[in-house]
Write an enzyme that holds these catalytic residues in place. Sequence first.
Site, PDB file in Angstrom:
ATOM      1  N   ALA A 386       0.814  -1.229   0.000  1.00 21.07           N
ATOM      2  CA  ALA A 386       0.000   0.000   0.000  1.00 21.07           C
ATOM      3  C   ALA A 386       0.839   1.266   0.000  1.00 21.07           C
ATOM      4  O   ALA A 386       0.342   2.338   0.313  1.00 21.07           O
ATOM      5  CB  ALA A 386      -0.939  -0.005   1.211  1.00 21.07           C
ATOM      6  N   ILE A 390      -2.365   0.993  -6.617  1.00 29.25           N
ATOM      7  CA  ILE A 390      -3.673   0.460  -6.232  1.00 29.25           C
ATOM      8  C   ILE A 390      -3.766   0.281  -4.723  1.00 29.25           C
ATOM      9  O   ILE A 390      -4.777   0.623  -4.097  1.00 29.25           O
ATOM     10  CB  ILE A 390      -3.932  -0.886  -6.940  1.00 29.25           C
ATOM     11  CG1 ILE A 390      -3.960  -0.705  -8.456  1.00 29.25           C
ATOM     12  CG2 ILE A 390      -5.246  -1.501  -6.457  1.00 29.25           C
ATOM     13  CD1 ILE A 390      -4.017  -2.018  -9.225  1.00 29.25           C
ATOM     14  N   GLY A 391      -2.719  -0.263  -4.118  1.00 26.94           N
ATOM     15  CA  GLY A 391      -2.740  -0.514  -2.683  1.00 26.94           C
ATOM     16  C   GLY A 391      -2.907   0.754  -1.874  1.00 26.94           C
ATOM     17  O   GLY A 391      -3.672   0.796  -0.902  1.00 26.94           O
ATOM     18  N   TYR A 529       4.005 -13.217 -15.609  1.00 30.73           N
ATOM     19  CA  TYR A 529       3.021 -12.572 -14.733  1.00 30.73           C
ATOM     20  C   TYR A 529       1.713 -13.356 -14.703  1.00 30.73           C
ATOM     21  O   TYR A 529       1.178 -13.664 -13.626  1.00 30.73           O
ATOM     22  CB  TYR A 529       2.795 -11.146 -15.238  1.00 30.73           C
ATOM     23  CG  TYR A 529       1.758 -10.366 -14.472  1.00 30.73           C
ATOM     24  CD1 TYR A 529       1.980  -9.996 -13.151  1.00 30.73           C
ATOM     25  CD2 TYR A 529       0.570  -9.973 -15.080  1.00 30.73           C
ATOM     26  CE1 TYR A 529       1.040  -9.262 -12.445  1.00 30.73           C
ATOM     27  CE2 TYR A 529      -0.374  -9.240 -14.388  1.00 30.73           C
ATOM     28  CZ  TYR A 529      -0.147  -8.883 -13.072  1.00 30.73           C
ATOM     29  OH  TYR A 529      -1.076  -8.164 -12.379  1.00 30.73           O
TER      30      TYR A 529
END
Length: 663
Positions: A386, A390-391, A529
């Site tokens: 985070a 996004i986090g 990925y």
Amino acid sequence: MRYFMTGASGFIGKRLVRRLLQREGSEIVVLIRDSEQDRLADLYEFWEADASRVIPVVGDLTLPNFGVSAADLKKIGKRTSHFFHLAAIYDLKADTASQLRVNVEGTRNAVQFAEAIGAKHFHLFSSIASAGMFEGLFREDMFDEAEHLEHPYFRTKHDSEGIVRRECGIPWRIYRPALVVGDSRTGEMDKIDGPYYFFKLIQKMRNLLPPWVPAIGIEGGRINVVPVDFVVAAVDHIAHAKGEDGKCFHLVDPTPMRVGDLLNTFARAAHAPEMALRINAALFGFIPKHIRRALLALTPVRRIQHAVMKDLGLPDDMFRFINYPTRFDCRETLRVLKGTGIAVPPLDTYAWRLWDYWERHLDPDLFIDRSLKAQVAGKVVLVTGASSGIGKATAKKLAEAGAIVVTMARDKDQLDETVREFDAAGLKLHAYVADLADMVQSGEVTARILADHGTVDVLVNNAGRSIRRAIENSFERFHDFERTMQLNYFGSLKVSMGVLPAMIAQKRGHIVNISSIGVLTNAPRFSAYVASKAALDAWTRCAASEFADRGISFTTINMPLVKTPMIAPTKLYDQVPTLTPDDAAELICQAIINKPVRVATRLGIFGQVLHALMPRVAQIVMNTTFRMFPDSDAAKSKVPGALPDMPSADQIAFTQIMRGIHF
């Protein structure tokens, strides 16, 4: 004229009271439970009357003489002309003992009380359920012919009629309404019952598919529904008609619809897809009852049935009545109502009113607090990675909603900066430094988080690594696959398995894994990925099955392309439409609120379906994108025989059509 009524506070009863009050000189004594006295003010407002015309008497249907006091008995006196008995349990899901006590013994007490106060006429509200599951046409003069009364609701409605027919010493009339729905003029209804059980399914279909898409549905017997205003008007007229004592009246639609037509009528009202293909439930009638019962006794079958019915918002035994075999003759009712203008309106003229009222006032989702705050306030939410992207956006939304937000990330300087940003905004972020790709570090920090906070209620496995490089440019870079798998798969598993014991102990928890749209579309150039995320997806499916009965839920988010620092090295993405970190964080927050099994875009689902049904076509599409877009400057090398670069206009058009897919 003096009336006495039980069930006057119910859906039909309070409307019948209002109708009877329109008769000149009428006054009504109503039996209410002690717990209903607080509702009297609202009822008087609905009736547009006061205690001088509607006289409440406190009592209990299940007691002899209703448990009415001597003073109230004296107040009632011997002037009652019509006694209406409406109070009953109208619920297929109610237990047998309650239905026997209220529907059967309550009716016996009502008959005895009506005789005690000298009522001149006794009116019983029964139901078409008193016919049981009779095969064929059930007439108004039929009673003993009822069959298949195994269900307690059917049995108790039949037995209560029998009490009136055998034991009532005063002239009586019986009314058998069909399934009563809302008012045809306003749509007003007080509970979910009968066809309303299917409204949530229709709503889900509408939200999933456009109205022009044909759907597959069910077909069955004829379902008889009538609006409450018809029932009230019909009873008011029939009750006062001369010479009709000792008769039963079917308050039904003379031309009932089959199940499929009825559901399609409501589907049109809801602007939802209609059932173009219907599977007749009667096809399953060839299976002997004892075999069906044996199958439903199996624990896996029973649990699956319960889960499916719960998800559809239907009672477990609803499909027992899909093939309802009984039709009802109503010639006596039509004879008495002839010339009055009282008739059942066609359902398609008022179905939209029923739907609109349900969606505005009765939809169960209206009573569920689906805010993020309701789900996470005061709870410990661990969001890995985070410190950015996004986090970080997710952690901020969670902190604003009152969650105790915890994160772990490897870059201490960036993490400290993020904590300062949260502090400046008046938010708290509990930050721990750890490299999730290091199993020792991630295990130790997870244990420290549990020691500091006691538990983790929600885990968001967000930290990850992406490598955009074609396999043909990776032959000498096997370590790319190893390090991607180490973080995206093993790192997420280490944290998940660290918090699961505490979740098991508290019998609740939610793990959200951030996967990729590439897993659904099998995106080329992202083999390292996608493979790591596919492994995480597979583990999640296995774990969800193992913990389904432990109160722990799992959600996989097949995230489309998001503009974060992770994709910054690929300059091509500067010109490609992507989600913002806030968009992605909103997807995660909605997943925390609703706890779905999977969150995916329509394009991602389409890619998965295409690979499943037409794998060769899917390969051609993805190969075209592979050749259309080059590797990043750091990864690409000239390959003999490679197709020339496509014009940038084609690239732009393709990225618009395939928005969110990794190229």
